[in-house]
Design an enzyme around this catalytic site. Structure first.
Site, PDB file in Angstrom:
ATOM      1  N   GLY A 149       1.103  -0.686  -0.118  1.00 17.70           N
ATOM      2  CA  GLY A 149       0.200   0.048  -0.137  1.00 17.70           C
ATOM      3  C   GLY A 149       0.614   1.392   0.028  1.00 17.70           C
ATOM      4  N   CYS A 150       0.523   2.710  -0.425  1.00 17.06           N
ATOM      5  CA  CYS A 150       1.655   3.385  -0.693  1.00 17.06           C
ATOM      6  C   CYS A 150       2.013   4.016   0.651  1.00 17.06           C
ATOM      7  CB  CYS A 150       0.680   4.021  -1.616  1.00 17.06           C
ATOM      8  SG  CYS A 150      -0.778   5.162  -2.116  1.00 17.06           S
ATOM      9  N   ASN A 151       0.221   4.601   1.053  1.00 22.48           N
ATOM     10  CA  ASN A 151       0.590   5.756   2.361  1.00 22.48           C
ATOM     11  C   ASN A 151       1.495   4.421   3.623  1.00 22.48           C
ATOM     12  OD1 ASN A 151      -1.281   7.385   1.949  1.00 22.48           O
ATOM     13  ND2 ASN A 151      -2.813   6.019   2.109  1.00 22.48           N
ATOM     14  N   THR A 154       5.575   4.020   2.761  1.00 20.73           N
ATOM     15  CA  THR A 154       6.022   5.187   3.133  1.00 20.73           C
ATOM     16  C   THR A 154       6.454   5.861   4.625  1.00 20.73           C
ATOM     17  OG1 THR A 154       5.022   6.389   0.924  1.00 20.73           O
ATOM     18  CG2 THR A 154       5.577   7.593   2.937  1.00 20.73           C
TER      19      THR A 154
END
Length: 347
Positions: A149-151, A154
């Site tokens: 997942g991108c969030n 990060t």
């Protein structure tokens, strides 16, 4: 060797970005693209920027059409990948850009997603520190990969070095993320209309309910945290792409300023795609658009006894498609940076 590839969800944002990267990959032949509602239409109608792939038409997303390729990428909403992955036993490498194979805990899946739980696959964040080294080692030779997942990736990349080195306390973590709406996919959603987001910043999934929270907790436990407590607040801002995550943690007793910064320097000093910026320098999302880079700035605030990490990524590249292709390269024994760039697009 040239690998034949099929990409599902090819009319969406994640699928389109996977195609854009793979189109420049010398070892890949994009043979098949599939969709659901858009099946039967030319790919170029939905991805007009992919001129080199104008000859492809979107086919139905079925196990029969996806089978028979060397590699299959699934870029589908959560809960939809599992029905296909179970039927793709003949495919040598499957990379899921959805959530279905990310979590190791069925209880966490039930709490944040619901529906059928599927087995966890190798997690596609190569640079992520773990208690025994880096997640990269788990991707070598992998045949099933769960892109992140991108969030989640990060935030995990932002905080895992401090957890692994024991210089921050994982029970007092706070992150606030400015997020572009492309991270929510291409489907029409009224709250993501231009008239709703232009000129405004809109918080969502406030109060510990965002589906990426268990993914971050899982990554930080793999880095050595016995317990993870995370306040996670995403905010949609009017930029098509990008994440700027501002994450902070309480500094562990006895950890010096030198110890703190050294933890991130050791974790990422030799990495190409995750870079710690010089002291006092902080990234902008504009610096990473189109690139497979995560850029970090770190500040030690002794008045608050906290360390703050500001990380910028392109949510569609390093956050999703770039991580997927990078992990594919590792699994196949190809150069890790093949078809990927550290250079963004400016202005």
């Amino acid at each position: 060797m040239t690998y034949s590839v099929a990409v599902s969800g090819a009319s969406g944002y994640a699928g389109g970005e996977i195609l854009r990267i793979l189109a420049a990959h010398p070892d890949i032949e994009i043979r098949t693209v599939t969709a659901h509602a858009n099946a039967g239409q030319p790919l170029i109608r939905h991805q007009p920027h992919l001129r080199s792939l104008a000859h492809l038409d979107l086919q139905d997303t079925t196990p029969e059409i996806l089978s028979g390729h060397d590699i299959v990428f699934l870029a589908l909403p959560h809960g939809q990948s599992g029905q296909y992955t179970d039927a793709l036993s003949d495919v040598g490498l499957v990379v899921d850009a959805g959530a279905d194979h990310r979590l190791v805990s069925a209880d966490a899946w039930d709490a944040f997603y619901g529906g059928a739980f599927h087995e966890p696959w190798a997690y596609g964040v190569p640079e992520l520190p773990t208690a025994s080294g880096k997640q990269r080692a788990n991707l070598v030779g992998a045949t099933r990969i769960a892109a992140p997942g991108c969030n989640a990736s990060t935030v995990s990349l932002s905080l895992a070095p401090g957890v692994a080195a024991g210089v921050i306390e994982a029970t007092d973590l706070v992150t606030v993320l400015a997020v572009g709406p492309s991270g929510a996919g291409k489907s029409l959603k009224p709250h993501l209309l231009g008239s709703e987001i232009l000129g405004s910043a809109n918080p969502y999934a406030v109060g510990g309910v965002h589906r990426h929270i268990p993914e971050v907790a899982q990554a930080l436990r793999a880095a050595g945290a016995a317990e993870v407590r995370l306040s996670f607040t995403p905010v949609i801002v009017p930029m098509a792409r990008g994440i700027l995550a501002t994450s902070s943690a309480r500094i562990a007793p006895g950890a010096s300023d030198t110890d703190v910064r050294a933890a991130w320097e050791r974790a990422y000093g030799d990495e190409l795609f995750v870079q710690l910026l010089p002291e006092g320098v902080y990234p902008r999302t504009a610096d990473v658009i189109g690139a497979n880079t995560a850029l970090m700035g770190l500040h030690i605030d002794r008045d608050a006894n906290r360390v703050t990490v500001v990380t910028a990524v392109d949510n569609l590249v390093k956050g999703t498609a770039g991580a997927a292709v990078q992990s594919m390269n590792i699994a196949l024994g190809l150069p890790e940076d093949r078809a990927l760039t550290v250079n963004g697009v400016a202005p």
